[in-house]
Design a protein around this motif. Structure first.
Motif, PDB file in Angstrom:
ATOM      1  N   SER A 157       4.371 -51.461 -25.437  1.00 40.56           N
ATOM      2  CA  SER A 157       5.274 -52.552 -25.748  1.00 40.56           C
ATOM      3  C   SER A 157       6.130 -52.510 -26.832  1.00 40.56           C
ATOM      4  O   SER A 157       5.608 -52.238 -28.042  1.00 40.56           O
ATOM      5  CB  SER A 157       4.295 -53.660 -25.650  1.00 40.56           C
ATOM      6  OG  SER A 157       5.001 -54.698 -25.780  1.00 40.56           O
ATOM      7  N   MET A 158       7.663 -52.449 -26.900  1.00 41.68           N
ATOM      8  CA  MET A 158       8.230 -52.050 -27.986  1.00 41.68           C
ATOM      9  C   MET A 158       9.132 -53.386 -28.384  1.00 41.68           C
ATOM     10  O   MET A 158       9.549 -54.086 -27.185  1.00 41.68           O
ATOM     11  CB  MET A 158       9.108 -50.926 -27.771  1.00 41.68           C
ATOM     12  CG  MET A 158       8.317 -49.724 -27.584  1.00 41.68           C
ATOM     13  SD  MET A 158       9.748 -48.125 -27.263  1.00 41.68           S
ATOM     14  CE  MET A 158      10.787 -48.483 -28.764  1.00 41.68           C
ATOM     15  N   GLN A 159       9.654 -53.433 -29.369  1.00 41.70           N
ATOM     16  CA  GLN A 159      10.456 -54.298 -29.825  1.00 41.70           C
ATOM     17  C   GLN A 159      11.937 -53.859 -29.624  1.00 41.70           C
ATOM     18  O   GLN A 159      12.196 -52.775 -29.888  1.00 41.70           O
ATOM     19  CB  GLN A 159      10.648 -54.843 -31.073  1.00 41.70           C
ATOM     20  CG  GLN A 159       9.425 -55.810 -31.418  1.00 41.70           C
ATOM     21  CD  GLN A 159       9.501 -57.232 -30.690  1.00 41.70           C
ATOM     22  OE1 GLN A 159       8.526 -57.557 -30.075  1.00 41.70           O
ATOM     23  NE2 GLN A 159      10.739 -57.764 -31.084  1.00 41.70           N
ATOM     24  N   GLU A 160      12.953 -54.581 -29.123  1.00 43.01           N
ATOM     25  CA  GLU A 160      14.185 -53.975 -29.009  1.00 43.01           C
ATOM     26  C   GLU A 160      14.736 -53.586 -30.383  1.00 43.01           C
ATOM     27  O   GLU A 160      14.248 -53.998 -31.618  1.00 43.01           O
ATOM     28  CB  GLU A 160      15.406 -55.191 -28.902  1.00 43.01           C
ATOM     29  CG  GLU A 160      15.213 -55.283 -27.192  1.00 43.01           C
ATOM     30  CD  GLU A 160      16.571 -56.167 -26.693  1.00 43.01           C
ATOM     31  OE1 GLU A 160      16.858 -56.947 -27.616  1.00 43.01           O
ATOM     32  OE2 GLU A 160      17.064 -55.990 -25.684  1.00 43.01           O
ATOM     33  N   GLY A 161      15.489 -52.382 -30.486  1.00 41.90           N
ATOM     34  CA  GLY A 161      15.806 -51.875 -31.837  1.00 41.90           C
ATOM     35  C   GLY A 161      15.120 -50.870 -32.335  1.00 41.90           C
ATOM     36  O   GLY A 161      15.355 -50.162 -33.412  1.00 41.90           O
ATOM     37  N   LYS A 162      13.693 -50.937 -31.862  1.00 41.15           N
ATOM     38  CA  LYS A 162      12.788 -49.842 -32.686  1.00 41.15           C
ATOM     39  C   LYS A 162      12.866 -48.619 -31.871  1.00 41.15           C
ATOM     40  O   LYS A 162      13.283 -48.340 -30.796  1.00 41.15           O
ATOM     41  CB  LYS A 162      11.425 -50.460 -32.369  1.00 41.15           C
ATOM     42  CG  LYS A 162      11.311 -51.832 -33.155  1.00 41.15           C
ATOM     43  CD  LYS A 162      11.302 -51.516 -34.686  1.00 41.15           C
ATOM     44  CE  LYS A 162      10.851 -53.109 -35.381  1.00 41.15           C
ATOM     45  NZ  LYS A 162      10.952 -52.800 -36.708  1.00 41.15           N
ATOM     46  N   ARG A 186      20.157 -43.191 -25.226  1.00 43.04           N
ATOM     47  CA  ARG A 186      18.920 -43.492 -26.393  1.00 43.04           C
ATOM     48  C   ARG A 186      17.712 -42.836 -26.055  1.00 43.04           C
ATOM     49  O   ARG A 186      16.874 -42.601 -26.812  1.00 43.04           O
ATOM     50  CB  ARG A 186      18.773 -44.925 -26.214  1.00 43.04           C
ATOM     51  CG  ARG A 186      19.879 -45.823 -26.696  1.00 43.04           C
ATOM     52  CD  ARG A 186      19.415 -47.350 -26.251  1.00 43.04           C
ATOM     53  NE  ARG A 186      20.482 -48.295 -26.370  1.00 43.04           N
ATOM     54  CZ  ARG A 186      21.129 -48.718 -27.275  1.00 43.04           C
ATOM     55  NH1 ARG A 186      20.563 -48.302 -28.589  1.00 43.04           N
ATOM     56  NH2 ARG A 186      22.248 -49.569 -27.504  1.00 43.04           N
ATOM     57  N   LEU A 187      17.798 -41.574 -25.174  1.00 45.00           N
ATOM     58  CA  LEU A 187      16.747 -40.895 -24.786  1.00 45.00           C
ATOM     59  C   LEU A 187      16.923 -39.457 -25.219  1.00 45.00           C
ATOM     60  O   LEU A 187      17.963 -39.090 -25.043  1.00 45.00           O
ATOM     61  CB  LEU A 187      16.433 -41.048 -23.490  1.00 45.00           C
ATOM     62  CG  LEU A 187      16.150 -42.334 -22.747  1.00 45.00           C
ATOM     63  CD1 LEU A 187      15.856 -42.186 -21.364  1.00 45.00           C
ATOM     64  CD2 LEU A 187      14.723 -43.038 -23.362  1.00 45.00           C
ATOM     65  N   MET A 188      15.791 -38.819 -25.855  1.00 41.31           N
ATOM     66  CA  MET A 188      15.916 -37.578 -26.352  1.00 41.31           C
ATOM     67  C   MET A 188      14.885 -36.936 -25.868  1.00 41.31           C
ATOM     68  O   MET A 188      13.523 -37.318 -26.164  1.00 41.31           O
ATOM     69  CB  MET A 188      16.025 -37.106 -27.720  1.00 41.31           C
ATOM     70  CG  MET A 188      16.326 -35.808 -28.260  1.00 41.31           C
ATOM     71  SD  MET A 188      16.809 -35.527 -29.779  1.00 41.31           S
ATOM     72  CE  MET A 188      15.238 -35.867 -30.826  1.00 41.31           C
ATOM     73  N   ALA A 189      14.552 -35.700 -25.117  1.00 43.03           N
ATOM     74  CA  ALA A 189      13.390 -35.041 -24.438  1.00 43.03           C
ATOM     75  C   ALA A 189      13.362 -33.505 -25.422  1.00 43.03           C
ATOM     76  O   ALA A 189      14.446 -32.911 -25.615  1.00 43.03           O
ATOM     77  CB  ALA A 189      13.278 -35.023 -23.120  1.00 43.03           C
ATOM     78  N   LEU A 229       9.278 -37.441 -25.586  1.00 43.27           N
ATOM     79  CA  LEU A 229      10.391 -38.400 -25.108  1.00 43.27           C
ATOM     80  C   LEU A 229      10.683 -39.273 -26.011  1.00 43.27           C
ATOM     81  O   LEU A 229       9.707 -40.434 -26.395  1.00 43.27           O
ATOM     82  CB  LEU A 229      10.149 -39.022 -23.644  1.00 43.27           C
ATOM     83  CG  LEU A 229      11.252 -39.805 -23.163  1.00 43.27           C
ATOM     84  CD1 LEU A 229      12.484 -39.064 -22.717  1.00 43.27           C
ATOM     85  CD2 LEU A 229      10.916 -40.617 -21.842  1.00 43.27           C
ATOM     86  N   HIS A 230      11.670 -39.164 -26.925  1.00 43.97           N
ATOM     87  CA  HIS A 230      11.918 -40.114 -27.803  1.00 43.97           C
ATOM     88  C   HIS A 230      12.830 -40.978 -27.714  1.00 43.97           C
ATOM     89  O   HIS A 230      14.153 -40.737 -26.988  1.00 43.97           O
ATOM     90  CB  HIS A 230      12.560 -39.158 -29.048  1.00 43.97           C
ATOM     91  CG  HIS A 230      12.495 -39.978 -30.443  1.00 43.97           C
ATOM     92  ND1 HIS A 230      11.377 -40.341 -31.274  1.00 43.97           N
ATOM     93  CD2 HIS A 230      13.660 -40.646 -31.060  1.00 43.97           C
ATOM     94  CE1 HIS A 230      11.877 -41.298 -32.129  1.00 43.97           C
ATOM     95  NE2 HIS A 230      13.231 -41.183 -32.184  1.00 43.97           N
ATOM     96  N   ILE A 231      12.574 -42.395 -27.835  1.00 39.32           N
ATOM     97  CA  ILE A 231      13.308 -43.282 -27.752  1.00 39.32           C
ATOM     98  C   ILE A 231      13.948 -44.124 -28.889  1.00 39.32           C
ATOM     99  O   ILE A 231      13.166 -44.342 -29.874  1.00 39.32           O
ATOM    100  CB  ILE A 231      12.647 -44.636 -26.742  1.00 39.32           C
ATOM    101  CG1 ILE A 231      12.198 -44.120 -25.711  1.00 39.32           C
ATOM    102  CG2 ILE A 231      13.454 -45.595 -26.626  1.00 39.32           C
ATOM    103  CD1 ILE A 231      10.679 -45.040 -25.179  1.00 39.32           C
ATOM    104  N   THR A 232      15.167 -44.033 -29.013  1.00 39.48           N
ATOM    105  CA  THR A 232      16.009 -44.776 -30.169  1.00 39.48           C
ATOM    106  C   THR A 232      16.597 -46.074 -30.164  1.00 39.48           C
ATOM    107  O   THR A 232      17.395 -46.182 -28.997  1.00 39.48           O
ATOM    108  CB  THR A 232      17.038 -43.447 -30.562  1.00 39.48           C
ATOM    109  OG1 THR A 232      16.704 -42.286 -30.638  1.00 39.48           O
ATOM    110  CG2 THR A 232      17.832 -44.053 -31.881  1.00 39.48           C
TER     111      THR A 232
END
Lengths: 114, 109
Positions: B12-17, B60-63, B74-77
């Motif tokens: 569970s993430m906050q927007e922008g994180k 916003r995704l980088m693998a 899988l990095h979420i920016t």
């Protein structure tokens, strides 16, 4: 839309019955793969066909069988159905066989066995 | 037998994180795939990683793939709500794709 089509979208049947799921691959794709997705088993590979021939086999039960026809569409036959066979069944296709070819998934058939 | 483990299983993430999903696998392979699945929908291919050190980015995704460590990330920016979905990694081994259990991602505003 991946270009892979599956019919029917939903299927409700009783234990002991037999059903057939149908898949049409993307235009130009020669490989078809079948997967089962359930809450307890997750996503599992069942079987792969390439240009009409079986290429790889996964955790497919003996009650299940599949084939790929000359027009490249594929059918997955499930017989003597049990409650535990209730799942989402996906078909995927790729232009070649296996890796490194990207697999494109169809919308799935949701099977409910009562 | 190949085992593919994803963690976390729920995020569970906050927007922008920013955050990272990890995919570990037990046997040597240099073929790894990432998929996204929305509730009740099919799987959408995100990335195909075919060699050690491979890095791919889309929005916003980088693998990335480290075959020596048997690890993909899988990095979420700067997460946005539209990224909410279940993410699967899958390793190609023994003529088949073996999927991880999936990571359910919820992005909260």
């Amino acid at each position: 839309d991946s270009g892979v089509t599956q019919t029917p979208k939903h299927l409700i049947t009783a234990t002991g019955q037999r059903v057939t799921l149908r898949c049409s691959p993307r235009s130009g794709d020669l490989s078809v793969y079948w997967y089962q997705q359930s809450l307890d088993q997750g996503l599992q590979f069942l079987i792969q066909y390439y240009n009409g021939e079986e290429r790889a086999k996964g955790n497919i039960l003996e009650r299940f069988s599949a084939q790929q026809f000359p027009d490249l569409h594929s059918e997955l036959n499930l017989s003597s159905l049990e409650l535990g066979d209730s799942a989402l069944y996906f078909c995927a296709s790729s232009v070649g066989s296996g890796s490194p070819y990207e697999q494109f998934f169809g919308p799935g058939t949701r099977l409910t066995v009562l | 037998e190949l085992k593919v483990e994803q963690n976390p299983l729920f995020l569970s993430m906050q927007e922008g994180k920013n955050y990272t999903i990890y995919c570990n696998y037990s046997t040597t392979s240099d073929r790894l795939y990432w998929y996204r699945q929305d509730p009740g929908k099919s799987l959408e291919s995100l990335f195909v990683l075919l060699s050690n050190g491979a890095v791919k980015q889309e929005g916003r995704l980088m693998a990335s793939l480290d075959t020596k460590a048997r690890l993909s990330t899988l990095h979420i920016t700067a997460a946005v709500h539209d990224l909410s979905a279940t993410y699967f990694c899958a390793v190609y081994y023994g003529n088949k794709l073996v999927f991880g259990a999936g990571t359910i991602l919820r992005v909260k505003s």
